[in-house]
Design an enzyme around this catalytic site. Structure first.
Site, PDB file in Angstrom:
ATOM      1  N   HIS A 260       0.858  -1.190   0.000  1.00 18.54           N
ATOM      2  CA  HIS A 260       0.000   0.000   0.000  1.00 18.54           C
ATOM      3  C   HIS A 260       0.894   1.240   0.000  1.00 18.54           C
ATOM      4  O   HIS A 260       1.617   1.481   0.960  1.00 18.54           O
ATOM      5  CB  HIS A 260      -0.904  -0.035   1.229  1.00 18.54           C
ATOM      6  CG  HIS A 260      -1.897   1.078   1.269  1.00 18.54           C
ATOM      7  ND1 HIS A 260      -2.917   1.177   0.372  1.00 18.54           N
ATOM      8  CD2 HIS A 260      -2.005   2.158   2.090  1.00 18.54           C
ATOM      9  CE1 HIS A 260      -3.630   2.258   0.633  1.00 18.54           C
ATOM     10  NE2 HIS A 260      -3.095   2.865   1.670  1.00 18.54           N
ATOM     11  N   ASP A 262       0.647   5.140  -0.120  1.00 18.98           N
ATOM     12  CA  ASP A 262      -0.187   6.343  -0.120  1.00 18.98           C
ATOM     13  C   ASP A 262       0.404   7.336  -1.114  1.00 18.98           C
ATOM     14  O   ASP A 262       1.583   7.667  -1.026  1.00 18.98           O
ATOM     15  CB  ASP A 262      -0.268   6.929   1.289  1.00 18.98           C
ATOM     16  CG  ASP A 262      -1.110   6.051   2.207  1.00 18.98           C
ATOM     17  OD1 ASP A 262      -2.147   5.553   1.734  1.00 18.98           O
ATOM     18  OD2 ASP A 262      -0.731   5.843   3.363  1.00 18.98           O
ATOM     19  N   ASP A 372      -8.021   1.256   2.055  1.00 19.54           N
ATOM     20  CA  ASP A 372      -7.805   2.258   3.089  1.00 19.54           C
ATOM     21  C   ASP A 372      -8.521   3.556   2.753  1.00 19.54           C
ATOM     22  O   ASP A 372      -7.944   4.441   2.138  1.00 19.54           O
ATOM     23  CB  ASP A 372      -6.284   2.504   3.182  1.00 19.54           C
ATOM     24  CG  ASP A 372      -5.922   3.528   4.234  1.00 19.54           C
ATOM     25  OD1 ASP A 372      -6.715   3.714   5.170  1.00 19.54           O
ATOM     26  OD2 ASP A 372      -4.852   4.143   4.120  1.00 19.54           O
ATOM     27  N   HIS A 577      -6.856   9.307  -0.887  1.00 17.10           N
ATOM     28  CA  HIS A 577      -7.519   9.156   0.419  1.00 17.10           C
ATOM     29  C   HIS A 577      -6.775   9.716   1.634  1.00 17.10           C
ATOM     30  O   HIS A 577      -7.215   9.489   2.767  1.00 17.10           O
ATOM     31  CB  HIS A 577      -7.914   7.691   0.648  1.00 17.10           C
ATOM     32  CG  HIS A 577      -6.764   6.734   0.771  1.00 17.10           C
ATOM     33  ND1 HIS A 577      -6.445   5.848  -0.216  1.00 17.10           N
ATOM     34  CD2 HIS A 577      -5.870   6.533   1.740  1.00 17.10           C
ATOM     35  CE1 HIS A 577      -5.399   5.135   0.151  1.00 17.10           C
ATOM     36  NE2 HIS A 577      -5.027   5.533   1.349  1.00 17.10           N
TER      37      HIS A 577
HETATM   38 ZN    ZN Z   1      -3.640   4.662   2.701  1.00 18.34          ZN
END
Ligand code: ZN
Length: 1023
Positions: A260, A262, A372, A577
């Site tokens: 993951h 970001d 997420d 997000h």
């Molecule tokens: Zn995230």
């Protein structure tokens, strides 16, 4: 099997095994101490510092100065490039040789001008393999470059992870040397770790746990760390244990590598590009060594970054995508926020994402991947289905603070009834490490036991990138089919969802939104980002419509395909997000606001060009309406001399007209009254503004109804203490409601600014604190069914929350909130924990509280946080969190909200249309004096809204239009157009004609369409 008597002392046996592999105790004689053999210093180490993130080509031409291990450098966000020269000793022939590199920054190793591996201590990647088994013919003298970012995997928070970054942090390399790596020790350590974990996780209640205990104990007996010859006996014992198989009914864990990343969070966008490079090149190295390894990877934007920054790596990725091992997932441009982006933005996330994956890899994603985010819109199932996606993977609802979500595998049914098969990995994480505990949790936590026998295990460091390690792969490989643990199968999202689908007869269905009972502050934090998003969504909407019409009216007009794609992609990127929710550091906020500026500037230029083509560049003033209904509104204009004035204009739906001032049925009047209050009237509404700016009365004249609750005031500003438990920018907690304090101090009492006619307005100033003030203009326009509150706030608070309240004379158990392409209801009471956990909720342009035949709507032009408790409607305005951005929301804010009492239902009262009108102001346009009023499109029923008009992708001479049913009703509508439409075809959100090909019915009236409640329809119009 066990030759020596073993006493019944579980604790000593277990701790003995633990100490045998400890990296703290007894490393002089235990197995862990043997992981590395001989070591050898580097030939030389040199460095140079750069304040910017530069390319390799630029970097390696620089002058490198000698560098000693332990030297410090920095500050935060700079980059230190190292030149590493090394010579591997001849005597290491046949050994596995690593460059051991421990540093507190994230690093990338470059060899022969190519990135070859990421090194991140926090991601357990501290060695680069120089040789698996050193041969004489291999180069022994090597020069490498190491690009080290002065930030950790999670940025550089001062004191805690989510604290604002420390700008002056110093970094160092703690270890840089050559070592012999003992692979056999590593493998045996993995055997030990897995067995010890099985003992711990199965506890004392399971005989299988004791079998693991005695196995591991005997392994200690057999294994002499100083004699590698003894390792195979211990390893065989472990192998025998791991090979004892499960029964057929055991749960299957589908192991997929994951990372993951970001797209921006505690680090800026630019660093994310390097995070992708570091993480993914390491994945490629693992793929070369592990033929079964499968890696899932989302976010087209990140692929786009890697394509332009690391073209060599990108072609390696393409190679593994073809083999089905590097799997693009999700189908969206970024993993966006699930609440705040508009419906059209969500469609574009899929349009840009799916088209990118198709173009670069020939892949169509069949699953939406959003592990997420802070909640999930009830329209997502329909948007997924319309984008060719029927499966959904996420897990964030396991973070709910109040209620436990009841399913892990279920059908999620959206607002319109569309269903998608949904899976929450029961390990409750998208960052697993292949450990026994996670495998056990995957079975234990599964709330659909007996209904779903398959689950995902997504392994790999994440959030800040990092990804899987060899150790994780080794762990999972050991226990593929081991009695007592779930079966572990290397898998892909396709395989997982096919299994779940094949066996879905007993699955439950969840209808409506997936509301996250946490992070509710993210509807409000970083107000400028929210405003940028809302305004840029509106701007691109208008640019596309004006450009589409210009295309039809003016043959020389070029639809700005590339520029629009570029601007859309910037807007979509900021919907990531941790960006649009405002949970990012200040550097990210600055980047995001700069992107909005780019969109505003370039969007305005595009709009100007389209208007030029539409209005024939005349020099009379005209008005352009981008909404699909006729509007009769007061606008600001300039006369020939450039003097600003007002005009009441009537503008056709999606069209334009020269300004022809009309007279209102009733003019606005504003009267100061003897008691110091001010009375405002426009024939529809009558309101009394108190001496403190609140509304004493808001009266709907025709209905003879007062909207403000008895002995209460409307437009009441209130402040709350806003100190969450931990996640500062993210969370507002339930207890903040106990700290309500009205803002009462008047600096300048209400005074009349415009005394009436077409517009009346009243202005006043309130003091919030020593540092913060509210200045507001209450505006009433002729013919307008709502009152606008143009607000300017100077905001310099700490951990405070500003809201505005409207206690209204309406009683209803539910309030309605606009969401993407529709609306939904949420309770106004607090009966159950599911009700009160929604003490702060999100909505888009409006919320409404109605009883039979009367209601009040609260509209806004850039806010998303709402609450309606009993009869009090509250709009959330500003927060003041201090982490991860210590300056979040400090400064001047402008926003407008509006209040609209109405008779009938909100549908019949056109609340939905008024929400649009407030957000899409009529635009001035130059036209010739003889321009006739012109409408390009209209829709026969108010229930259906024509949301989007754009040129079709890859297809000049065709438009795509998107309409949705907004009332929650089944209805037949006719789309009327004056454009020369030859054919109309139904298409999906990816603009693919639907098969079997289905032409829409065109009559002389227009295109006739049937809608079910909240259905979204896209049409391809061939011109
Ligand atoms: Zn995230």
């Amino acid at each position: 099997m066990y030759r020596q008597p073993v006493l019944k002392n579980r604790r000593t046996l277990l701790e003995r095994a633990d100490k045998f592999i400890s990296d703290v105790y007894f490393t002089d004689c235990n197995l862990r101490g043997r992981l590395y053999g001989d070591s050898c210093p580097l030939e030389s180490l040199a460095s140079f510092l750069s304040s910017k993130r530069i390319t390799f080509t630029e970097a390696f031409q620089q002058t490198f100065a000698p560098h000693k291990v332990g030297d410090t450098f920095g500050p935060t966000w700079w980059t230190c490039w190292f030149k590493v020269t090394l010579t591997i000793p001849e005597s290491w022939r046949g050994k596995e040789v690593h460059l051991l590199w421990e540093s507190d920054g994230e690093a990338m190793v470059w060899r022969d001008e190519q990135p070859v591996q990421g090194l991140t201590k926090e991601g357990e990647k501290t060695s680069y393999i120089l040789s698996d088994c050193l041969r004489d013919e291999e180069p022994h003298s090597v020069t490498l470059y190491v690009e080290m970012a002065c930030n950790g995997l999670f940025g550089a928070g001062q004191g805690s992870m989510i604290a604002a970054p420390d700008p002056n942090r110093k970094f160092s390399v703690q270890k840089a040397e050559l070592v012999v790596f003992n692979r056999d020790v590593r493998e045996l350590l993995t055997d030990f770790e897995m067995l010890i974990d099985i003992v711990k996780e199965l506890g004392e209640g399971e005989q299988r746990g004791y079998q693991a205990l005695f196995t591991v104990n005997e392994m200690v007996n057999l294994c002499d760390p100083s004699d590698p010859g003894s390792f195979s006996k211990a390893h065989s014992l472990a192998h025998a244990f791991f090979s004892q198989r499960n029964g057929d009914s055991q749960h299957t864990a589908h192991a997929m590598g994951h990372c993951h990343i970001d797209s921006a969070w505690l680090w800026p966008y630019e660093e994310t590009i390097r995070k992708c490079g570091r993480s993914w090149v390491t994945v490629i190295r693992l793929m070369e060594k592990n033929p079964d390894f499968v890696f899932t990877c989302s976010q087209a934007q990140q692929f786009q970054w890697v394509k332009s920054w690391y073209p060599g790596l990108f072609s390696q990725i393409q190679h593994y995508v073809k083999k089905g091992r590097f799997i693009p997932v999700g189908g969206t441009w970024v993993e966006m926020d699930g609440n705040l982006p508009s419906g059209e933005s969500m469609v574009r996330q899929f349009l840009e994402g799916q088209r990118f994956f198709n173009h670069e890899f020939g892949i169509h994603c069949k699953e939406f991947w959003l592990p997420d985010t802070f909640g999930y819109s009830a329209q997502l199932p329909q948007i997924m289905q319309g984008s060719g996606i029927s499966n959904f993977l996420t897990q964030k609802l396991s973070w709910n603070l109040v209620n436990t979500f009841p399913h892990n595998t279920f059908f999620w049914e959206g607002l319109d009834g569309s269903k998608v098969l949904t899976h929450f990995p029961p390990g409750n994480s998208y960052i697993m490490e292949g450990k026994v505990e996670e495998l056990m949790n995957t079975v234990k936590n599964n709330k659909d036991k007996g209904r779903a026998n398959h689950s995902a295990v997504l392994f790999g460091f994440g959030d800040g990138g990092g990804g899987p390690t060899q150790l994780m792969l080794d762990r999972l490989h050991q226990v593929q089919d081991t009695d007592g643990l779930p079966k572990v199968q290397t898998s892909s999202p396709d395989q997982l969802f096919s299994q779940l689908q094949a066996d879905s007869a007993l699955l439950c269905t969840w209808t409506g939104e997936l509301f996250l009972e946490l992070h509710n502050g993210t509807y409000t934090t970083q107000a400028q980002i929210k405003r940028g998003n809302r305004q840029c969504e509106a701007l691109l909407h208008d640019v596309e419509i004006a450009s589409s019409l210009a295309l039809c009216r003016n043959r020389t007009f070029q639809y700005p395909v590339e520029k629009l794609q570029e601007l859309w992609r910037l807007l979509l990127l900021n919907q990531f997000h941790d960006v649009i929710p405002g949970s990012c550091i200040e550097m990210v906020v600055e980047d995001a606001l700069r992107y909005y500026e780019d969109i505003r500037r370039d969007g305005a230029a595009l709009l100007h060009e389209a208007f030029g083509a539409l209005g024939s560049k005349g020099n009379s003033t005209g008005v352009f309406n981008s909404l699909p209904w006729e509007r009769h509104e007061v606008i600001q204009i300039q006369d020939g001399a450039g003097t600003p004035g007002l005009a009441l204009v009537r503008v056709p739906s999606i069209g334009l007209t020269p300004v022809k001032d009309t007279q209102p049925v009733a003019p606005v009047s504003v009267t100061s009254q003897a008691d110091g209050t001010i009375l405002m009237e426009n024939g529809i509404l009558q309101t009394v503004v108190n001496k403190d700016g609140t509304l004493a009365s808001l009266y709907l004249i025709n209905a003879n109804r007062e909207a403000v609750s008895d002995s209460c005031h409307g437009n009441q500003f209130v402040m709350f203490d806003d100190v969450p438990l931990y996640w500062d920018a993210w969370d507002v907690m339930d207890y903040h409601l106990q700290t309500r304090k009205p803002v009462l101090e008047v600096v300048q009492p209400p005074h009349v600014v415009s005394s009436g006619g077409l517009r009346g307005s009243v202005s006043f100033t309130l003091r919030i604190s020593d540092k913060s003030t509210i200045k507001q203009e209450i505006v009433m326009d002729a013919m307008c069914p709502y009152i606008k509150f143009n607000t300017e706030v100077e905001w310099a608070e700490s951990h405070k929350f500003l809201k505005v309240e409207f206690p209204v004379q309406v009683r209803s158990p539910n309030a309605t909130y606009e969401i993407q392409f529709g609306h939904l209801q949420r309770p106004t009471h607090r009966n159950t924990s599911w009700d009160w956990a929604r003490f702060e909720v999100w909505g888009h342009k409006w919320a409404d509280l109605s009883e039979h035949n009367f209601g009040v709507a609260l509209l806004n032009d850039c806010k998303y946080g709402y609450s309606v408790h009993k009869n009090t409607m509250t709009l959330s305005l500003l927060r003041a969190p201090k982490a991860p951005d210590v300056n979040a929301d400090m400064g001047t804010h402008h926003f407008t909200y509006a209040v609209m009492p109405h008779t009938g239902s909100f549908q019949d009262a056109s609340v939905i249309q008024c929400g649009y009108n407030l957000n899409f102001p009529l635009k001035s346009i130059q036209c010739t004096a003889d321009t006739e009023p012109w409408s390009a499109f209209s829709v026969s029923t108010a229930a259906v809204i024509l949301e989007t008009i754009k040129q079709a992708e890859d297809r000049k001479g065709a438009l795509v239009v998107r309409l949705y049913e907004s009332h929650g009703s089944s209805v037949t509508a006719t789309l009327c157009t004056t454009l020369p439409v030859r054919e109309a075809w139904h298409c999906d959100f990816l603009e693919r004609q639907q098969y079997p090909t289905q032409p829409a019915r065109i009559t002389s009236e227009g295109v006739t369409l049937n809608f079910s409640p909240f259905q979204i329809v896209s049409l391809l119009l061939i011109l």
